[in-house]
Structure formats: C-alpha cells, structure tokens
Design a protein around this motif. Sequence first.
Motif, short mmCIF file in Angstrom:
data_model
loop_
_atom_site.label_atom_id
_atom_site.label_comp_id
_atom_site.label_asym_id
_atom_site.label_seq_id
_atom_site.Cartn_x
_atom_site.Cartn_y
_atom_site.Cartn_z
N GLU A 1 31.06 73.47 60.96
CA GLU A 1 30.21 73.46 62.15
C GLU A 1 28.82 72.89 61.85
OE1 GLU A 1 31.17 74.34 65.28
OE2 GLU A 1 33.18 74.49 64.46
N LYS B 1 26.25 84.82 62.75
CA LYS B 1 27.38 83.96 63.11
C LYS B 1 27.36 83.63 64.60
CE LYS B 1 31.83 85.04 64.46
NZ LYS B 1 33.03 85.87 64.42
N THR C 1 32.88 79.66 62.35
CA THR C 1 33.75 79.70 63.53
C THR C 1 34.64 78.45 63.62
OG1 THR C 1 32.09 78.63 64.93
CG2 THR C 1 32.04 81.02 64.85
N GLY C 2 34.58 77.62 62.61
CA GLY C 2 35.37 76.38 62.64
C GLY C 2 36.77 76.56 62.05
N GLN D 1 37.48 79.05 59.33
CA GLN D 1 37.20 80.44 59.69
C GLN D 1 36.40 81.18 58.61
OE1 GLN D 1 38.14 82.51 62.72
NE2 GLN D 1 37.62 80.39 63.21
N ARG E 1 33.86 90.01 60.78
CA ARG E 1 35.25 90.43 60.73
C ARG E 1 36.13 89.24 60.36
NH1 ARG E 1 38.84 93.05 59.86
NH2 ARG E 1 40.16 94.34 61.16
N ARG F 1 39.71 87.77 60.41
CA ARG F 1 40.83 88.08 61.30
C ARG F 1 42.09 87.30 60.98
NH1 ARG F 1 39.36 91.28 65.26
NH2 ARG F 1 37.18 91.35 65.83
N PHE F 2 43.16 87.80 61.55
CA PHE F 2 44.45 87.11 61.57
C PHE F 2 44.28 85.79 62.33
CE2 PHE F 2 48.43 86.06 63.46
CZ PHE F 2 49.38 86.42 62.53
N PRO F 3 44.96 84.72 62.00
CA PRO F 3 45.80 84.53 60.81
C PRO F 3 45.03 83.94 59.63
CG PRO F 3 46.07 82.68 62.31
CD PRO F 3 45.03 83.58 62.93
N SER G 1 45.91 78.73 60.19
CA SER G 1 46.27 78.58 61.60
C SER G 1 47.76 78.24 61.78
CB SER G 1 45.37 77.55 62.27
OG SER G 1 45.31 76.39 61.48
N GLU H 1 42.39 75.82 67.21
CA GLU H 1 41.46 74.86 66.63
C GLU H 1 40.94 73.92 67.72
OE1 GLU H 1 43.22 74.31 62.16
OE2 GLU H 1 44.11 73.14 63.76
N ARG I 1 33.63 73.10 73.10
CA ARG I 1 33.83 72.71 71.71
C ARG I 1 35.22 72.18 71.46
NH1 ARG I 1 31.52 77.07 67.56
NH2 ARG I 1 33.70 76.99 67.08
N GLU J 1 38.09 74.11 71.68
CA GLU J 1 39.10 75.13 71.38
C GLU J 1 39.83 75.51 72.66
OE1 GLU J 1 35.76 77.11 70.78
OE2 GLU J 1 35.82 77.37 68.59
N ARG K 1 47.21 74.48 66.89
CA ARG K 1 47.30 75.66 66.04
C ARG K 1 46.35 76.79 66.42
NH1 ARG K 1 47.35 73.02 60.13
NH2 ARG K 1 46.02 71.45 61.07
N ILE K 2 46.88 77.98 66.44
CA ILE K 2 46.07 79.16 66.73
C ILE K 2 45.24 79.50 65.49
CG2 ILE K 2 46.17 81.62 67.26
CD1 ILE K 2 48.77 80.94 68.82
N MET K 3 43.95 79.64 65.72
CA MET K 3 43.01 79.79 64.61
C MET K 3 42.57 81.24 64.45
SD MET K 3 39.52 77.58 64.38
CE MET K 3 38.57 78.39 65.65
N ARG K 4 42.49 81.96 65.56
CA ARG K 4 41.92 83.29 65.49
C ARG K 4 42.36 84.08 66.72
NH1 ARG K 4 37.38 84.99 62.74
NH2 ARG K 4 36.17 86.70 63.60
N ILE K 5 42.64 85.35 66.52
CA ILE K 5 42.97 86.21 67.65
C ILE K 5 42.19 87.51 67.54
CG2 ILE K 5 45.27 85.24 68.02
CD1 ILE K 5 46.45 87.55 66.50
#
Lengths: 473, 389
Positions: free
Chosen positions: A374, A418, A425-426, A429, A456, A458-460, A463, B239, B263, B265, B306-310
Amino acid sequence: MAGLSVAEELNKLGLKVVIVEGEHYLGGHLIIDDTEIKDLGCGSEFIGKLSKEISDSVTVLTGVIFDGFLEDAVIGHSRDFSRLYTFNYKYLILAQGFREVPLIFPGNNTPRMITGLTMLKLTKWWGFKPRRVLVWGSDDWAVRVAMNLIQTGIEVYLGDNSVTIRSDLYRDRVDALGIKTFIGMNIVDAKDSSEGLRLVLENIRGKKAKRQRREEVVVDVLVSAVRVPVIDLPAQLNAPIVYAPEIGGLVPRRGFTGDLGLGNAYVIGDAGGLLPEHLIVRQARVTALSIGAMEDLVTKDAFDKELVDFKRDLVTTNSSYYNVILRFEQGLQGSGYYAEPNVVHAPMWATAGSIEDVENALKSANRQYLCFCEDVTLNDVLRSINVLMHGKEIKVRVLHGEEEEYKSLRLPGMERIKRVVGLGTGPCQGKLCLINTNLILSFIYQKKPSEFGLPRIRFPEASIPMATLAGGE
Amino acid sequence: MSEGRGLISLTADAVVIGAGIVGLAVAYYLARRGFSVVVLEKSYVGSGSSTRNAGRYRVHFGNRENTEFAIRAIRKLESLSGELGWNGVFERAGYLWLTRRREVINNYEKLNEQLWKPLGIPVQILTVEELRDRFPYINTQGMVGAVFGPQDGAFHHDYLVMGYYERALDLGVKVFEYSEVKSVGVENSKVVSVSSNDVFVKTKNVVFTAGAWTGEIMKKTLNIDIPIKPVRREIGITESVKPIINTYIIDAETNLYLGQTMRGEILGSIELDGGEGFLPYGNTFTWLTAWARETVKLIPSLGRIRIMRIWSGYYEMTPDHSHVMGRSSTWPEGVYVLSGFSGHGFMLGPYAAELLANYIVNGVIDPIMKPFLPDRFATGNLIKELLVI
C-alpha cells in the motif's frame, strides 16, 4: 526441517502423520543450502535423507496451503486452486520456520532488494548471475546465504548494523571465505541507477563512535537475510505473541515442548523462535515425546528424560534460548507474567542500528517504505501517530525512557495506525510489514512491543479464489 | 473525589458511552453546542461495528419514517468530508436489488409509487433485458427484474471515525479508550455520575451509544430494559482488481450482497440465519462456502478472484429494525440513548447524533425523530419495515 523431524519422530511412535507443505518440495530453505551446517552436514543432503526416511510411512501433501481456522472447519487449498482440503486432527504442529522481511532504509523502494531465499533460488535454479551483491544480516542464516553465494562465484559483501557478526557458529567462516564486511554500519542512503544500486553506508552511533567510517558501494542486488519467525497461524489461534529478542523478536509464547497452551497446538523450529538446526532436531524429539506421553505411547519417564537432556544441552550451548523459554513457561519469578524487554535493535531497520542513530534516521522517514503493498512510509506512520495523539508532543528520551509521565503515556495501537494509513491491508495482509513496523516503532518510542500490539491477523493465511471455495457445482 | 473508584476524576456536562461513529458524533455535536464531554470506550475507538461494516448507505427504506430520516441523514453523511476535514471517499454507485419473484418486484413498484417517488427519490425498475444491458457481468438466470436506486452509495468508515475523533478532540472532548463503564450514579432520580474502571465523571447527562452492547450496559448500570440485541454477521473482502462491479448488488432472494471498493477490493457477504447473541468475532466454513458459491453463481467472472480476508461484526437489532433515540419519561433524568440502528448506524448515525445533541442541549424534539423515541417499545407503536438489507 523442523516439520520433517517432528513427523519422523511421531511416526516412530506409531502415530498417523500428515505433512502439509505449501511448496512443491520439502525441506524449506535448507533444500537450497549447500553449506556445512553444524552437526548435520550439508543442509540439502540432510533434507534429502530425512525426506526419504519418512516417505513410506507419512502422508505428504506438497503444494497445499494451510489456510487456517474457521469455527466449524480447519481448511487448506492446493496451490493450483483445484482442491479444497478440510483437516481433522488431534494435534497440530506448526513448523512454518522463518520469513525474511524487507529492509527499511531511505530508498528501499527498489526492485533490487530481494530476500535471501529468493536470491538462492534465482542463482542456483534459474541461472541468475549478478556480479556483486550485499547480503544484509549476520545471523546464522544470513552468513550461510553469503557463503552459498560466494560459492557460485559472485562477489559478496556482508553487512549489518549490529556491533559484531551475530552468528556465533559461522563467524570465523566469513573471513576465511574472503567475504568483505560492513558490520556496525547503517545504510543511510540508496539510489537506483543503470549501474546498480548505489548504497551509502556509515558507522553506527554517528559521531559518538570511536571509529568513523563511510563507504559507498554499488551492487546489483541487495539481499535481505533478516528473518522473523512466522507467527501468522499462532496469531490466528489467538496465542499470545511476545517480544524475545534472543530468539528473533516477536514469537508465540510457548513452553519447552512448543505447547502454545491451547491444548492441541504446538510450534516448533524457527517459527517458535530462531534456533540452530542441530537443536531443532532435538526439539522435535521433545515435542513428539510429549505427545507420545499424552497418548500413552511412551512412558512419562522417557519423555522427562528427553526433556531434561534437551534443557541441559540448551543451557550449555544456547543459554539465552533456555532462559527465554523458562521465562515463557514460568513468568517473572514464577508469577506467570512475562516481562518484555525494551527493543534495543530492530535488525530490519538498516538505517538505525543503535539508539543514537534514530534521530538521524527519522530525517529520511519519508523515503523509508514499511508497507510495499500500500506504499506506506515510516513518515506516514509517524504522522498518523501524531494525529492519533492529537498533536501531543512526544519527546523521545533515549536514556531515561522510564520516567513516570512517559511510562503512563499511551501510544495508539497498531490496529488504529493501520486504520489511518492502510498499513497491512494489501495482498500480503501484513506479512511483510506488521512485525517490522511494530519493532521499529517500539525502538523509536522506547515502548514495549506489546503496547503497540499487532492488528488482528485473520483467516486465510493465503488468499483463496472464490471458485475453489464454491466447489464444482 | 473519593466516591469514584476511578483513578481519573473529572466533571463534565455529558458522558458518552461508546466511541463508535455514533458516540463520537454525539460527543462532537454536543461539544459544538458548548458542552464539555467525556467519552468512555471499553476497547479502542471504532472497535465495535463502526469499523466492521460494509461502508454503504441508502435512502430507500420500506417505510416512511425511515425513508424520510434517511434522506436527511444521507445529505448529512455526504457533507461530512468538508465538515470533518477527512476524506470520506464518497461514491454514489447506487444499490441494485435483484429479484427472482414477480411479487417481490411488484412490492418494489408499489413502494416506489407510494413512497419513494413522492419523497423525490424514485428508483428505476429494470427488466431483465435492461439489467443485462447495464450490468452485463450479472448472470440473470432465474431473475424477473431488478430495482436500481441511483441515490445510494459508499463511503470509507475508518476516515469518518477518525474525522469525528479528531474534530471532537479539537473541541476539548476527552476520549478514554479501554475504559469500561461500571456504574451510573443516580440520586433523586437524576444522573449524578458515571464511573468506569479508570475514570470517574461527575455529570448530569449520560448518553448510551454503545451499539450492540447498549442493551446489555443499560440493563447492567440502570436496570433499564431496551430491546437491542446483537446479531453476528460475517463479511469478507477479496484482493484488489480492476473495476468490474459498478454498483452495490443485493440479491433479494439469497441475501447475497456484493460491491467493489474504490481500491478495487470486492466486498460482500451472504446473510444466513442465526448469529444471535455475542458470538465470538470468528467466521464459519458454512458461511464462507455459501458466500463464494452464490457469488460465483451470480457473477461467474469472479470465480478466479481471491478472498483475502474475512471477519465478522454485530448488527444491533431492535424489534422493528429501526433505531432508538432520545429518552423515556420513566428513566432517570439525564439518561439518553442513541442506538439500535439494526445495520444502519453509519448511514443514519451522524444526522441522528446532531438531532440528539440538539435535544439534549435545547430540549427540542425534532418531528423527524419522534417515531424513534424509546417509548414505542412500551406502547407497542412500532415502526413497520418491509425492506431490511
């Protein structure tokens, strides 16, 4: 190597073991390390032997990424995204090792900075042949990266802003191999040009140093071999992450067996704190036997004996490691409270090796990138702290940080930083910036790393495409 | 001051409990009217739902009360970048409700004719052909049409929270983080103090703006029952990719929603049943796979993204899915509430906070806030909402 070692030990006990490996090969960074490792011999040969020993009896999933923990499943996915895995296990052992992180110095937004592991792969597997490189970092791994590179005929410099070469095991090898060193020096400026990356280095402690030294060097590649333990998965599990500089900085708090205190999760190898390889093999045995004892596969005595032996060896060979783990297990004088030390050296901050360098280093903060996803600089972060503190002046007292007023001053946590600057946040992660930023800020403000904390995680872990999760419907 | 157990002892005109968007906005507008204000937050600023939401706003609600309120609230929201000096990154991308049943789209048509058009916020009712034409990336299989609200949009929650935080501090508001309120002192049926684990404040007014925690804390400190219940909702983000999705899509049948941030996402979720109570801030495989499955079905081109964060957060639900603001005559003097937004706290909160501040300072009940007074739960005069997204 930690993973393979513990798998072998657990397998010997008769337990069913599955290895989940994200790469297409086993062995991690050692696969490409051709130097002589203390007590183990050549790294790549050792890995080859170990892989062969387990190949018949242990299930090995390569090219499978372990994504982490959901409330109703623990999952992973294949690197080609074709498959989704759910894992059911009684015990989980995390052996993710270390991760090399970018160096922070003015002008570090250069494509010529790459990590040690990538550099070794490029030169040994892909035929990349730079003329001259500077390897930054001087612990065991960094020196071995330099040793590997000089074997391929590249002109190698070794630099670090520590007072001396940090590796006890390989210090002598540096001179013997004719590796030129910039030890006790900061990178104070860098500029890309067609000839290469021009670096300006100066001695640490500025004018206070006994010996003044200034060097300019042009290299094709700057290799970052500064490493931090991979804490993502323990952090996802909410294991406490604490600062222990003796074993590599921020590490999950755990006991001698690697137990994270969660009942069924262990961390071993460099992921739980940097440790010489020959001791990792011993540690793997201790972890395996502790599980074996719980499963009544070995006697409690057999486990205790192994643990005592391991501790004894640690005391004689790596007493600082022993002391840290003892403090993790027992806390301050048996109270359970782990007192974090101050940060006196953030190894990835190549531009400030000592506290006297900080002031000077901050002058170029707007050219020092912390988050590469970022584009967040150190200056952005410092300004965000200023905003979050509502412009309150913070005087950094270098030597008297323990003053009452300063102690009670509460700086904003990384979570809020953050949210102001977008750090972490890119796409990565925060894998490459969160620990760096925490340690550098703790170093600048002379606060404990836990006061800034980590956002925090986080999962996953990596990606996952929508379609992989959606399945074949 | 010895009666407070707190270490820090203060006097203020008002204490605000909770430093989310609503609490910070109340504090800021009270301070603008000359009040001295202390904000007590049990975790960090914005740690509740203010930084966990999807960052979308709309004026289209299923009843007059909320729609009229939202029209004014969104005007306020969209003006905040200037007022706060922080860029809220506003974007009017619109809301697109996809419908798969004739009666659903008929309902929308009815709402449009009877409610939205007269209030000056008409929606466009799209046929399947028009939908395909304007949003070619959507798989329209099984659809009967769609409803597009061009007045609706998106914002960046973190910057607005920071904006209120910084401007409130400018006006002398004191914000204490990690300061959990333990009790509210009441004498002769009047509020006299508020104490937390480390702060004691002598005050005549206390405003509960604790989001999903409001019900719990009002019960604990004043034994006031207010029907605000937490419901956990999960949400995820991919992403960054090039702009693909040019609106905010809601599938009225599957409860899937999706949008793309500036951005790049793609942010979205699917609302499954359950989730009541203070469940941990975790995520479930059930939700994750359902979200991915429905997303790929609806927009096949997202399959490789692709899922980056949940993560997850709480809705603060009231029985009529509408917020509660003001006070009840049965409460001790000086007790106010602004909460229970049922998923609309960010879009409606700033305007509601300004109205409430005016009410606290001047005692004026704006006609627009009348339907939202807490007495409605006692009298049973609830607001009927047909469209909750």
